[in-house]
Design a protein around this motif. Structure first.
Motif, PDB file in Angstrom:
ATOM      1  N   MET A  93       0.865  -1.177   0.000  1.00 40.64           N
ATOM      2  CA  MET A  93       0.000   0.000   0.000  1.00 40.64           C
ATOM      3  C   MET A  93       0.901   1.226   0.000  1.00 40.64           C
ATOM      4  O   MET A  93       1.972   1.224   0.612  1.00 40.64           O
ATOM      5  CB  MET A  93      -0.901   0.012   1.234  1.00 40.64           C
ATOM      6  N   PHE A  94       0.446   2.275  -0.662  1.00 44.65           N
ATOM      7  CA  PHE A  94       1.218   3.505  -0.701  1.00 44.65           C
ATOM      8  C   PHE A  94       1.048   4.290   0.591  1.00 44.65           C
ATOM      9  O   PHE A  94      -0.003   4.247   1.245  1.00 44.65           O
ATOM     10  CB  PHE A  94       0.788   4.380  -1.879  1.00 44.65           C
ATOM     11  N   ASP A  95       2.089   5.034   0.912  1.00 45.70           N
ATOM     12  CA  ASP A  95       2.061   5.841   2.120  1.00 45.70           C
ATOM     13  C   ASP A  95       0.888   6.815   2.135  1.00 45.70           C
ATOM     14  O   ASP A  95       0.236   7.005   3.158  1.00 45.70           O
ATOM     15  CB  ASP A  95       3.388   6.586   2.308  1.00 45.70           C
ATOM     16  N   PHE A  96       0.565   7.414   0.984  1.00 49.07           N
ATOM     17  CA  PHE A  96      -0.510   8.399   0.963  1.00 49.07           C
ATOM     18  C   PHE A  96      -1.874   7.760   1.192  1.00 49.07           C
ATOM     19  O   PHE A  96      -2.774   8.389   1.730  1.00 49.07           O
ATOM     20  CB  PHE A  96      -0.495   9.260  -0.313  1.00 49.07           C
ATOM     21  N   HIS A  97      -2.038   6.480   0.801  1.00 52.98           N
ATOM     22  CA  HIS A  97      -3.295   5.793   1.085  1.00 52.98           C
ATOM     23  C   HIS A  97      -3.403   5.455   2.572  1.00 52.98           C
ATOM     24  O   HIS A  97      -4.464   5.621   3.182  1.00 52.98           O
ATOM     25  CB  HIS A  97      -3.418   4.517   0.249  1.00 52.98           C
ATOM     26  N   ILE A  98      -2.320   4.984   3.157  1.00 55.96           N
ATOM     27  CA  ILE A  98      -2.326   4.664   4.587  1.00 55.96           C
ATOM     28  C   ILE A  98      -2.600   5.936   5.393  1.00 55.96           C
ATOM     29  O   ILE A  98      -3.397   5.926   6.335  1.00 55.96           O
ATOM     30  CB  ILE A  98      -1.000   4.012   5.015  1.00 55.96           C
ATOM     31  N   ALA A  99      -1.974   7.034   5.006  1.00 57.51           N
ATOM     32  CA  ALA A  99      -2.204   8.309   5.691  1.00 57.51           C
ATOM     33  C   ALA A  99      -3.679   8.704   5.602  1.00 57.51           C
ATOM     34  O   ALA A  99      -4.262   9.168   6.585  1.00 57.51           O
ATOM     35  CB  ALA A  99      -1.315   9.396   5.093  1.00 57.51           C
ATOM     36  N   GLN A 100      -4.282   8.491   4.445  1.00 56.35           N
ATOM     37  CA  GLN A 100      -5.703   8.780   4.262  1.00 56.35           C
ATOM     38  C   GLN A 100      -6.551   7.970   5.235  1.00 56.35           C
ATOM     39  O   GLN A 100      -7.466   8.497   5.858  1.00 56.35           O
ATOM     40  CB  GLN A 100      -6.126   8.400   2.838  1.00 56.35           C
TER      41      GLN A 100
END
Length: 84
Positions: free
Chosen positions: A24-31
């Motif tokens: 998973m991409f960092d920006f998705h996890i942050a979301q």
């Protein structure tokens, strides 16, 4: 304070196969955690010992370009200019 669960379908859509690994991409996890990508990365950097060695890796430029072309717009990726 009640937190809403994220539907499994939403999570599954954010999983990509890269280097034969599900990631998973960092920006998705942050979301998912409702924080900025920058804050997520800072938290990981401050707590590096809490994560397994293979928990994260950075994409190569060609991997990122290839995946980025699959997104409709860069805003889907949070408008990031750097490889996640």
């Amino acid at each position: 304070m009640t937190k809403e669960l994220i539907p499994i379908e939403t999570i599954e859509q954010k999983i990509f196969l890269i280097r034969d690994k599900k990631v998973m991409f960092d920006f998705h996890i942050a979301q998912f955690y409702n924080v900025s990508t920058k804050a997520l990365k800072q938290a990981i950097d401050r707590n590096r010992t809490r994560f397994p060695e293979d928990f994260l890796f950075e994409l190569t430029e060609s991997e990122w370009k290839s995946l980025r072309s699959q997104f409709v717009t860069s805003s889907v990726s949070g408008g990031t200019r750097y490889a996640p």
